[in-house]
Scaffold this motif. Structure first.
Motif, PDB file in Angstrom:
ATOM      1  N   UNK A 182       0.807  -1.232   0.000  1.00 52.45           N
ATOM      2  CA  UNK A 182       0.000   0.000   0.000  1.00 52.45           C
ATOM      3  C   UNK A 182       0.832   1.271   0.000  1.00 52.45           C
ATOM      4  N   UNK A 183       0.433   2.215  -0.851  1.00 51.47           N
ATOM      5  CA  UNK A 183       1.059   3.532  -0.905  1.00 51.47           C
ATOM      6  C   UNK A 183       0.035   4.513  -1.460  1.00 51.47           C
ATOM      7  N   UNK A 184       0.244   5.794  -1.200  1.00 50.39           N
ATOM      8  CA  UNK A 184      -0.651   6.833  -1.704  1.00 50.39           C
ATOM      9  C   UNK A 184       0.167   7.859  -2.480  1.00 50.39           C
ATOM     10  N   UNK A 185       0.432   7.599  -3.761  1.00 55.62           N
ATOM     11  CA  UNK A 185       1.168   8.589  -4.554  1.00 55.62           C
ATOM     12  C   UNK A 185       0.438   9.925  -4.557  1.00 55.62           C
ATOM     13  N   UNK A 186       1.184  10.986  -4.694  1.00 52.98           N
ATOM     14  CA  UNK A 186       0.589  12.320  -4.700  1.00 52.98           C
ATOM     15  C   UNK A 186      -0.490  12.436  -5.780  1.00 52.98           C
ATOM     16  N   UNK A 187      -1.655  12.941  -5.399  1.00 54.14           N
ATOM     17  CA  UNK A 187      -2.745  13.130  -6.348  1.00 54.14           C
ATOM     18  C   UNK A 187      -3.625  11.913  -6.561  1.00 54.14           C
ATOM     19  N   UNK A 188      -3.375  10.853  -5.788  1.00 58.25           N
ATOM     20  CA  UNK A 188      -4.124   9.615  -6.024  1.00 58.25           C
ATOM     21  C   UNK A 188      -5.343   9.453  -5.118  1.00 58.25           C
ATOM     22  N   UNK A 189      -5.543  10.364  -4.168  1.00 53.60           N
ATOM     23  CA  UNK A 189      -6.554  10.158  -3.122  1.00 53.60           C
ATOM     24  C   UNK A 189      -7.947   9.905  -3.691  1.00 53.60           C
TER      25      UNK A 189
END
Length: 404
Positions: A182-189
């Motif tokens: 799991x990761x949350x790249x910038x702009x992916x929310x």
């Protein structure tokens, strides 16, 4: 409602399946294709973990709702009302109706966009046409039986189309495995929340309570119902997974973004070349039309529950009128937009994340009450269900934080 008699002759194999296939078909719509394509195109394999986790949680909640449906004598809203007061039932019914209504315009527009790709012409007129076809379908005799047959065929066709696409796209499976972290790249929310809402649909799971009752199943049919739930849910999550991976393999290296059905159709080019747009349009239409009918069935059923007229289920004229209202609402909005509103679809999916955690809490509670009897939710699954609710809350918080 009055369930179908369980004294019918036993059925074997795939003839026993149905409710979870309907749930898969109504949850997997143009929004699912749009969101999965956008995730792969924009973030390659980084968000592969999202449909995987969402599928595990959906498996948990669909099974939870199967247990409730097999051990209650009321529809979903009636069951909630009996345990948590009528006010709670009305709020859940209206909230679930609002969630489904937010997707319905995209379903109507999706049928029009797909037909416009295939035949040319005005997509709005096609959207109106298939809205009318859906209305006629709802008023067929034996609506549930016809719904079940159509949804099983459509969902299996989608599996063939998109699995073939992923295989021919030749994705980097090493990157696929890395994307499971799991990761949350910038702009992916917004996309993460939208994808979670698409696959981990608490409202879709909630309606499973009604669907197993329409099937006429009882507590003695739990193993059959669970098999159906697992099969349908794995197909639902698998479709989002393969589309995302195919988009990551085909669109991301080109730096392409998803703004229209034509952009998504490019995913199929490695598999079938010039036929890509045609086959994709067929897949988009199948997803849109199945959700056009199925999603409105949930929304109408929940609205009927909120109005205290859900007795009789899908055979009731009052329930069918509520379903009709949802279809008409989606058709009107689709006509106003005049096409497939990609950003509207993603936004609508994200908005649902603020409604479903509360519904999830009530479902988890219902799974452990004495009325469940032998179908009471086991402790390990109870813990996983709580984790699912917390997951939804965290997604909502993360999405809100990115808006501020």
């Amino acid at each position: 409602m009055t369930s179908t008699s369980s004294s019918a002759p036993p059925r074997r194999g795939f003839a026993k399946l149905g409710p979870a296939f309907i749930t898969a078909a109504l949850v997997f719509g143009p929004g699912s294709i749009t969101t999965a394509s956008s995730m792969g195109a924009d973030f390659a394999y980084d968000l592969v973990w999202v449909p995987v986790i969402a599928t595990v949680l959906m498996l948990c909640f669909v099974d939870l709702c199967v247990r409730i449906g097999l051990s209650t004598d009321s529809g979903p809203i009636g069951t909630i009302s009996k345990r948590f007061t009528r006010v709670a039932g009305v709020l859940v019914g209206l909230g679930a109706f609002a969630v489904t209504a937010s997707f319905q315009a995209g379903n109507s527009a999706g049928t029009g966009a797909a037909m416009s790709v295939l035949f040319g012409g005005d997509s709005t007129l096609f959207a109106i046409l298939f809205t009318l076809v859906a209305l006629g379908f709802v008023w067929l005799p034996s609506f549930y039986r016809q719904l079940e047959r159509v949804m099983v065929v459509i969902i299996l066709a989608l599996v063939v189309i998109f699995v073939l696409t992923m295989v021919v796209a030749r994705p980097d499976f090493g990157q696929v495995v890395a994307g499971l972290v799991p990761s949350f790249p910038s702009g992916s929310a917004a996309l993460v929340v939208g994808a979670a809402a698409t696959t981990f649909s608490v409202v879709g799971a909630l309606y499973q309570i009604q669907l197993v009752r329409e099937k006429g199943w009882t507590a003695a049919d739990y193993r059959t119902a669970r098999k159906d739930a697992v099969t349908g849910t794995l197909i639902l999550g698998g479709l989002s997974f393969v589309i995302m991976v195919a988009a990551a393999a085909v669109l991301n290296p080109r730096g392409a973004s998803v703004q229209s059905p034509a952009d998504m159709a490019a995913i199929l080019e490695p598999a079938i070349g010039g036929w890509a747009s045609t086959l994709f349009a067929l897949g988009l239409w199948a997803a849109a039309f199945s959700s056009l009918i199925g999603n409105s069935t949930i929304g109408g059923g929940m609205l009927a529950g909120a109005l205290n007229i859900e007795e009789g289920g899908l055979s009731s004229r009052k329930v069918k009128l509520c379903i009709t209202a949802v279809i008409v609402l989606g058709g009107v909005v689709a006509t106003i937009f005049g096409g497939l509103p990609v950003q509207l679809i993603i936004t609508a999916q994200a908005v649902t994340i603020f409604v479903v955690p509360a519904i999830g809490v009530l479902l988890v509670w219902l799974g452990r009450v004495p009325e469940r009897g032998a179908l009471k939710l086991p402790t390990a699954q109870f813990v996983l269900a709580i984790a699912g609710v917390l997951f939804l809350i965290l997604l909502a918080i993360n999405y809100l934080r990115n808006l501020l």
